[in-house]
Motif scaffolding. Structure first.
Motif, PDB file in Angstrom:
ATOM      1  N   SER A  17       4.909 -30.944  77.003  1.00 24.80           N
ATOM      2  CA  SER A  17       4.786 -29.500  77.159  1.00 24.80           C
ATOM      3  C   SER A  17       5.469 -28.864  75.957  1.00 24.80           C
ATOM      4  O   SER A  17       6.688 -28.781  75.895  1.00 24.80           O
ATOM      5  CB  SER A  17       5.440 -29.058  78.465  1.00 24.80           C
ATOM      6  N   THR A  18       4.706 -28.473  74.947  1.00 21.20           N
ATOM      7  CA  THR A  18       5.252 -28.027  73.681  1.00 21.20           C
ATOM      8  C   THR A  18       4.732 -26.654  73.323  1.00 21.20           C
ATOM      9  O   THR A  18       3.898 -26.080  74.004  1.00 21.20           O
ATOM     10  CB  THR A  18       4.853 -28.998  72.552  1.00 21.20           C
ATOM     11  N   VAL A  19       5.219 -26.154  72.197  1.00 17.51           N
ATOM     12  CA  VAL A  19       4.773 -24.851  71.713  1.00 17.51           C
ATOM     13  C   VAL A  19       3.556 -24.986  70.815  1.00 17.51           C
ATOM     14  O   VAL A  19       3.082 -24.018  70.271  1.00 17.51           O
ATOM     15  CB  VAL A  19       5.897 -24.147  70.933  1.00 17.51           C
ATOM     16  N   VAL A  20       3.050 -26.204  70.631  1.00 24.05           N
ATOM     17  CA  VAL A  20       1.917 -26.406  69.742  1.00 24.05           C
ATOM     18  C   VAL A  20       0.619 -26.080  70.455  1.00 24.05           C
ATOM     19  O   VAL A  20       0.419 -26.445  71.597  1.00 24.05           O
ATOM     20  CB  VAL A  20       1.878 -27.862  69.242  1.00 24.05           C
ATOM     21  N   SER A  21      -0.282 -25.393  69.783  1.00 24.69           N
ATOM     22  CA  SER A  21      -1.600 -25.118  70.341  1.00 24.69           C
ATOM     23  C   SER A  21      -2.650 -25.398  69.295  1.00 24.69           C
ATOM     24  O   SER A  21      -2.381 -25.418  68.107  1.00 24.69           O
ATOM     25  CB  SER A  21      -1.701 -23.663  70.821  1.00 24.69           C
ATOM     26  N   VAL A 135       1.361 -19.503  82.062  1.00 24.74           N
ATOM     27  CA  VAL A 135       1.210 -20.693  81.223  1.00 24.74           C
ATOM     28  C   VAL A 135       2.007 -20.520  79.931  1.00 24.74           C
ATOM     29  O   VAL A 135       2.877 -21.310  79.605  1.00 24.74           O
ATOM     30  CB  VAL A 135      -0.270 -20.975  80.896  1.00 24.74           C
ATOM     31  N   ARG A 136       1.709 -19.457  79.200  1.00 26.39           N
ATOM     32  CA  ARG A 136       2.444 -19.110  77.996  1.00 26.39           C
ATOM     33  C   ARG A 136       3.704 -18.331  78.381  1.00 26.39           C
ATOM     34  O   ARG A 136       3.655 -17.452  79.244  1.00 26.39           O
ATOM     35  CB  ARG A 136       1.596 -18.263  77.074  1.00 26.39           C
ATOM     36  N   ASP A 137       4.823 -18.645  77.770  1.00 19.06           N
ATOM     37  CA  ASP A 137       6.098 -18.008  78.087  1.00 19.06           C
ATOM     38  C   ASP A 137       6.277 -16.762  77.227  1.00 19.06           C
ATOM     39  O   ASP A 137       6.563 -16.855  76.029  1.00 19.06           O
ATOM     40  CB  ASP A 137       7.242 -18.989  77.852  1.00 19.06           C
ATOM     41  N   THR A 138       6.099 -15.579  77.810  1.00 16.19           N
ATOM     42  CA  THR A 138       6.218 -14.333  77.056  1.00 16.19           C
ATOM     43  C   THR A 138       7.664 -13.978  76.739  1.00 16.19           C
ATOM     44  O   THR A 138       7.911 -13.031  75.978  1.00 16.19           O
ATOM     45  CB  THR A 138       5.577 -13.174  77.839  1.00 16.19           C
ATOM     46  N   GLY A 142       6.321 -18.200  71.050  1.00 15.61           N
ATOM     47  CA  GLY A 142       5.548 -19.415  70.841  1.00 15.61           C
ATOM     48  C   GLY A 142       5.740 -20.506  71.862  1.00 15.61           C
ATOM     49  O   GLY A 142       5.304 -21.625  71.643  1.00 15.61           O
ATOM     50  N   ALA A 143       6.378 -20.225  72.979  1.00 14.60           N
ATOM     51  CA  ALA A 143       6.713 -21.272  73.946  1.00 14.60           C
ATOM     52  C   ALA A 143       5.684 -21.367  75.061  1.00 14.60           C
ATOM     53  O   ALA A 143       4.970 -20.411  75.380  1.00 14.60           O
ATOM     54  CB  ALA A 143       8.090 -21.025  74.548  1.00 14.60           C
ATOM     55  N   THR A 144       5.629 -22.549  75.656  1.00 14.09           N
ATOM     56  CA  THR A 144       4.803 -22.808  76.822  1.00 14.09           C
ATOM     57  C   THR A 144       5.712 -23.126  78.007  1.00 14.09           C
ATOM     58  O   THR A 144       6.725 -23.797  77.840  1.00 14.09           O
ATOM     59  CB  THR A 144       3.860 -24.000  76.554  1.00 14.09           C
ATOM     60  N   LEU A 145       5.374 -22.650  79.182  1.00  8.93           N
ATOM     61  CA  LEU A 145       6.161 -22.945  80.371  1.00  8.93           C
ATOM     62  C   LEU A 145       6.123 -24.446  80.652  1.00  8.93           C
ATOM     63  O   LEU A 145       5.085 -25.083  80.536  1.00  8.93           O
ATOM     64  CB  LEU A 145       5.640 -22.135  81.557  1.00  8.93           C
ATOM     65  N   ASP A 146       7.267 -25.003  81.020  1.00  8.10           N
ATOM     66  CA  ASP A 146       7.436 -26.444  81.088  1.00  8.10           C
ATOM     67  C   ASP A 146       7.068 -27.002  82.464  1.00  8.10           C
ATOM     68  O   ASP A 146       7.136 -26.306  83.474  1.00  8.10           O
ATOM     69  CB  ASP A 146       8.895 -26.786  80.768  1.00  8.10           C
ATOM     70  N   LYS A 147       6.681 -28.276  82.480  1.00  9.36           N
ATOM     71  CA  LYS A 147       6.426 -29.035  83.713  1.00  9.36           C
ATOM     72  C   LYS A 147       5.419 -28.323  84.618  1.00  9.36           C
ATOM     73  O   LYS A 147       5.624 -28.156  85.819  1.00  9.36           O
ATOM     74  CB  LYS A 147       7.746 -29.294  84.457  1.00  9.36           C
ATOM     75  N   TRP A 148       4.269 -28.001  84.065  1.00 10.90           N
ATOM     76  CA  TRP A 148       3.254 -27.209  84.758  1.00 10.90           C
ATOM     77  C   TRP A 148       2.457 -28.089  85.727  1.00 10.90           C
ATOM     78  O   TRP A 148       1.955 -29.154  85.369  1.00 10.90           O
ATOM     79  CB  TRP A 148       2.319 -26.578  83.737  1.00 10.90           C
ATOM     80  N   ALA A 149       2.318 -27.629  86.969  1.00 11.11           N
ATOM     81  CA  ALA A 149       1.561 -28.383  87.977  1.00 11.11           C
ATOM     82  C   ALA A 149       0.979 -27.413  89.001  1.00 11.11           C
ATOM     83  O   ALA A 149       1.473 -26.294  89.188  1.00 11.11           O
ATOM     84  CB  ALA A 149       2.443 -29.415  88.671  1.00 11.11           C
ATOM     85  N   PHE A 150      -0.069 -27.858  89.684  1.00 11.00           N
ATOM     86  CA  PHE A 150      -0.763 -27.044  90.691  1.00 11.00           C
ATOM     87  C   PHE A 150      -0.771 -27.775  92.024  1.00 11.00           C
ATOM     88  O   PHE A 150      -1.022 -28.982  92.081  1.00 11.00           O
ATOM     89  CB  PHE A 150      -2.204 -26.787  90.233  1.00 11.00           C
ATOM     90  N   VAL A 151      -0.491 -27.029  93.097  1.00 14.25           N
ATOM     91  CA  VAL A 151      -0.549 -27.579  94.453  1.00 14.25           C
ATOM     92  C   VAL A 151      -1.497 -26.716  95.284  1.00 14.25           C
ATOM     93  O   VAL A 151      -1.133 -25.622  95.727  1.00 14.25           O
ATOM     94  CB  VAL A 151       0.837 -27.621  95.123  1.00 14.25           C
ATOM     95  N   PRO A 152      -2.749 -27.160  95.486  1.00 17.73           N
ATOM     96  CA  PRO A 152      -3.676 -26.380  96.308  1.00 17.73           C
ATOM     97  C   PRO A 152      -3.287 -26.445  97.776  1.00 17.73           C
ATOM     98  O   PRO A 152      -2.749 -27.452  98.245  1.00 17.73           O
ATOM     99  CB  PRO A 152      -5.026 -27.069  96.059  1.00 17.73           C
TER     100      PRO A 152
END
Length: 362
Positions: A17-21, A135-138, A142-152
């Motif tokens: 989970s990085t700031v690279v896109s 998703v993107r950390d405002t 340039g950061a992305t929110l870490d440890k992203w997961a979805f639980v339906p």
């Protein structure tokens, strides 16, 4: 421009989970890397599922950019092209499931938080729609929110259909660079779902939309007389009342209309009449032509904030980007991205409601 560009397919295995896109093929669409390798994704799953899913249970609703000073407009939204729809994926058998759920991540404060997300139609049954700032950390350049997961189908700390780790996401260039409200949406490609045994071994639960179905999507639509909003609101109204707990899925139904943000001039936005409070509701799906029987419809909005438009200290309006051709281009970038599995298929997952043990490979 605040993102680093790398060549597609080069160095992706080194990134979590990085700031690279990476710019996607569609104009205006940007690929954001989340847990881009299986080992990193397994670490993310273990973070959320360990200790009887303690981090899921302890997560709090995301409180960043939830309230907008919206004003309703009497003029209609003008589409930028002909209407276009992609149909939903209904389940082939009747069983209690939900395309809605919670997206979990670690914020700039280092703490676990959640927004709302929705399972979508896609070639590999692996897309989750949510707000871009889930998703993107405002809060960090340039950061992305870490440890992203979805639980339906999340309810009271349970993971009835497994946990789906995000591999990559697609956002609009203008949100990636400027965090504009009118482009505050994201489509996340997730790995196959997993559950954890008492020994911490991850078991594959199959593709997201094969387990819970997937909503369709519609672009360039006129404002609709009725839209169903599904989400997990949890925050207070300005008057301090808390009508929602955020523990179970809530719904509301109301008309849509054009809105503007006088304090933040931006492009086209739409509103829906809804009593949802902001915290927890960010990322909620707006569905039109929604069927209560099949629990499917067409996504035509995503809550990015709420407003009190009549000044009574209670929120009455959800705000979303208008789904135009540029939203369509970002969605199409995610539509055919394969993600795979991070665990071996189970021989049988009898304890999971509706479990199939389906493989995550196409």
């Amino acid at each position: 421009m605040r993102r680093t560009l790398i060549a597609l397919g080069v160095g992706l295995g080194l990134l979590g989970s990085t700031v690279v896109s990476v710019p996607a093929q569609a104009a205006g669409s940007v690929k954001v890397l989340l847990a881009s390798t299986v080992p990193v994704a397994q670490q993310v799953a273990a973070f959320w599922l360990a200790d009887d899913a303690a981090n899921l249970r302890n997560a709090t609703p995301y409180a960043v950019r939830t309230v907008l000073q919206g004003e309703r407009l009497s003029t209609p939204v003008v589409p930028d092209g002909p209407p276009f729809q992609i149909p939903p994926i209904p389940l082939e058998e009747e069983r209690p499931s939900s395309t809605s759920g919670k997206v979990f991540f670690v914020g700039a404060d280092g703490q676990p938080h959640w927004c709302t997300g929705t399972s979508m139609q896609s070639k590999y049954r692996n897309i989750v729609a949510t707000a871009g700032h889930c998703v993107r950390d405002t809060q960090r350049e340039g950061a992305t929110l870490d440890k992203w997961a979805f639980v339906p189908g999340y309810s009271e700390g349970t993971t009835p259909w497994g946990l789906y780790v995000g591999k990559l996401a697609f956002v609009h260039h203008d949100f990636d660079v400027y965090a504009g409200h009118d482009r505050d949406f994201a489509f996340v490609n997730v790995y196959g779902g997993v559950v954890s045994s008492s020994t911490g071994v991850l078991t594959n639960t199959g593709k997201l939309a094969e387990n819970v179905g997937g909503q369709g999507i519609a672009f360039n639509q006129a404002t609709t007389p009725s839209a169903d909003v599904l989400g997990y609101p949890a925050g207070p109204h300005p008057d301090g009342t808390r009508p929602y707990t955020g523990q179970t899925l809530e719904s509301s139904t109301g008309p849509t209309f054009a809105v503007t943000l006088p304090d933040a001039p931006t492009g086209r936005l739409i509103g829906v009449e809804s009593p949802f409070t902001g915290e927890g509701a960010i990322g909620s799906s707006w569905l039109y032509d929604y069927s209560g029987d099949s629990r499917t419809g067409h996504l035509n909005g995503i809550t990015i904030g709420v407003s009190d438009t009549d000044g009574d200290n209670r929120y009455d309006t959800g705000v979303s980007p208008y789904f135009d051709n540029e939203v369509r281009a970002v969605y199409m970038s995610a539509l055919s991205m394969w993600t795979g599995s991070i665990a071996q298929p189970a021989a049988a997952v009898a304890s999971r409601p509706g479990g199939t043990g389906l493989s995550s490979h196409p």
